[in-house]
Design a protein around this motif. Sequence first.
Motif, PDB file in Angstrom:
ATOM      1  N   GLY A  12       0.770  -0.836  -0.106  1.00 60.77           N
ATOM      2  CA  GLY A  12       0.313   0.035  -0.116  1.00 60.77           C
ATOM      3  C   GLY A  12       0.474   1.051  -0.067  1.00 60.77           C
ATOM      4  N   LYS A  13       1.992   1.105  -0.038  1.00 65.69           N
ATOM      5  CA  LYS A  13       3.229   1.985   0.406  1.00 65.69           C
ATOM      6  C   LYS A  13       3.770   1.989  -1.451  1.00 65.69           C
ATOM      7  CE  LYS A  13       1.390   3.568   4.417  1.00 65.69           C
ATOM      8  NZ  LYS A  13       0.294   4.449   4.034  1.00 65.69           N
ATOM      9  N   GLY A  14       4.340   3.243  -1.559  1.00 66.45           N
ATOM     10  CA  GLY A  14       5.586   3.437  -2.912  1.00 66.45           C
ATOM     11  C   GLY A  14       5.165   3.176  -3.585  1.00 66.45           C
ATOM     12  N   LYS A  15       5.919   1.680  -4.415  1.00 72.12           N
ATOM     13  CA  LYS A  15       5.369   1.865  -6.629  1.00 72.12           C
ATOM     14  C   LYS A  15       5.278   0.153  -6.625  1.00 72.12           C
ATOM     15  CE  LYS A  15       6.759   6.669  -8.403  1.00 72.12           C
ATOM     16  NZ  LYS A  15       7.704   6.986  -9.282  1.00 72.12           N
ATOM     17  N   LEU A  16       4.630  -0.450  -7.280  1.00 71.26           N
ATOM     18  CA  LEU A  16       5.417  -1.580  -7.776  1.00 71.26           C
ATOM     19  C   LEU A  16       5.399  -1.338  -9.308  1.00 71.26           C
ATOM     20  CD1 LEU A  16       1.848  -2.234  -7.181  1.00 71.26           C
ATOM     21  CD2 LEU A  16       3.156  -3.852  -6.325  1.00 71.26           C
ATOM     22  N   LEU A  17       6.124  -1.751  -9.960  1.00 76.68           N
ATOM     23  CA  LEU A  17       7.496  -2.282 -11.247  1.00 76.68           C
ATOM     24  C   LEU A  17       6.432  -3.067 -11.963  1.00 76.68           C
ATOM     25  CD1 LEU A  17       9.049  -0.841 -13.114  1.00 76.68           C
ATOM     26  CD2 LEU A  17      10.524  -2.463 -12.634  1.00 76.68           C
ATOM     27  N   PRO A  18       5.589  -2.959 -13.020  1.00 77.39           N
ATOM     28  CA  PRO A  18       4.611  -3.957 -13.641  1.00 77.39           C
ATOM     29  C   PRO A  18       5.948  -4.465 -14.888  1.00 77.39           C
ATOM     30  CG  PRO A  18       3.158  -1.754 -14.210  1.00 77.39           C
ATOM     31  CD  PRO A  18       4.382  -2.089 -12.775  1.00 77.39           C
ATOM     32  N   ILE A  19       5.509  -5.198 -15.442  1.00 76.32           N
ATOM     33  CA  ILE A  19       6.331  -5.968 -16.980  1.00 76.32           C
ATOM     34  C   ILE A  19       5.499  -7.306 -16.611  1.00 76.32           C
ATOM     35  CG2 ILE A  19       8.683  -6.788 -17.764  1.00 76.32           C
ATOM     36  CD1 ILE A  19       9.785  -5.842 -14.948  1.00 76.32           C
ATOM     37  N   TRP A  20       4.957  -6.302 -18.529  1.00 74.79           N
ATOM     38  CA  TRP A  20       4.303  -7.384 -19.066  1.00 74.79           C
ATOM     39  C   TRP A  20       5.494  -8.981 -19.719  1.00 74.79           C
ATOM     40  CZ3 TRP A  20       2.977  -2.808 -18.385  1.00 74.79           C
ATOM     41  CH2 TRP A  20       1.500  -2.588 -18.421  1.00 74.79           C
ATOM     42  N   ILE A  21       4.759  -9.761 -19.401  1.00 75.91           N
ATOM     43  CA  ILE A  21       5.733 -11.059 -19.890  1.00 75.91           C
ATOM     44  C   ILE A  21       4.920 -11.631 -20.783  1.00 75.91           C
ATOM     45  CG2 ILE A  21       7.218 -10.919 -18.303  1.00 75.91           C
ATOM     46  CD1 ILE A  21       6.161 -13.016 -16.385  1.00 75.91           C
ATOM     47  N   GLY A  22       5.467 -13.334 -21.396  1.00 74.23           N
ATOM     48  CA  GLY A  22       4.631 -14.367 -21.387  1.00 74.23           C
ATOM     49  C   GLY A  22       3.955 -15.387 -20.772  1.00 74.23           C
ATOM     50  N   SER A  23       3.067 -16.263 -21.041  1.00 70.93           N
ATOM     51  CA  SER A  23       2.200 -16.992 -20.421  1.00 70.93           C
ATOM     52  C   SER A  23       3.549 -18.356 -20.058  1.00 70.93           C
ATOM     53  CB  SER A  23       1.276 -17.395 -21.048  1.00 70.93           C
ATOM     54  OG  SER A  23       1.376 -18.225 -22.149  1.00 70.93           O
ATOM     55  N   GLN A  24       4.029 -18.168 -21.050  1.00 70.93           N
ATOM     56  CA  GLN A  24       4.940 -19.523 -20.038  1.00 70.93           C
ATOM     57  C   GLN A  24       6.258 -19.083 -19.648  1.00 70.93           C
ATOM     58  OE1 GLN A  24       6.943 -20.974 -23.719  1.00 70.93           O
ATOM     59  NE2 GLN A  24       5.622 -22.519 -23.409  1.00 70.93           N
ATOM     60  N   GLU A  25       6.592 -17.813 -19.235  1.00 74.50           N
ATOM     61  CA  GLU A  25       7.290 -17.540 -18.341  1.00 74.50           C
ATOM     62  C   GLU A  25       6.611 -17.303 -17.023  1.00 74.50           C
ATOM     63  OE1 GLU A  25       7.275 -15.826 -21.373  1.00 74.50           O
ATOM     64  OE2 GLU A  25       8.516 -16.808 -21.940  1.00 74.50           O
ATOM     65  N   ALA A  26       5.724 -16.231 -17.192  1.00 74.04           N
ATOM     66  CA  ALA A  26       4.643 -16.205 -15.735  1.00 74.04           C
ATOM     67  C   ALA A  26       4.023 -17.502 -14.928  1.00 74.04           C
ATOM     68  CB  ALA A  26       3.453 -15.687 -16.814  1.00 74.04           C
TER      69      ALA A  26
END
Length: 165
Positions: free
Chosen positions: A29-43
């Motif tokens: 709830g504080k600061g930041k998140l870094l979203p990085i889009w990735i492939g389904s296999q990597e996920a």
Amino acid sequence: MVQVRVAGVALDASQQHVILLKPLDELPGKGKLLPIWIGSQEATSILIAIEGAAAPRPLAHDLMRSMLDTLGAGVERVEVTKIDDGTFYAEIGLTTSSGDRHVDARPSDAVALASRVGAPIWVADAVMEEAGVPDVFTTADDAEESVDEFKKFLDDVEPDDFLDG
């Protein structure tokens, strides 16, 4: 550089996987998140690693770990080093018998490998500043509302939103 952890893997509105990296020193709830889009296999590979699940057959990142072990090399750390025109770049820092080496990698592969070997994950300050988003998760009491807010953010954001300029 800021050390991060995998806060989760999510799906955006177009059903693309997004890995969420959160600085270790920041509370939910504080600061930041870094979203990085990735492939389904990597996920899938990252989720298997962070949940400690076993795959019926070795995945590509299991093979990487086995190869490094066989060669007597280890992963010292992984770093998300830059973002350029919406593309994230990473490096894997290796320790080998012939010295330290740095290998260019996609962030998804670097994080999947780090998750398997317990290596720390780092993000360049400039990357977090440019592509980090506010962490909308707060407490368990209002987690459902926060999840809805974050889903709305993921519905509206596109990878192109992180392009320079």
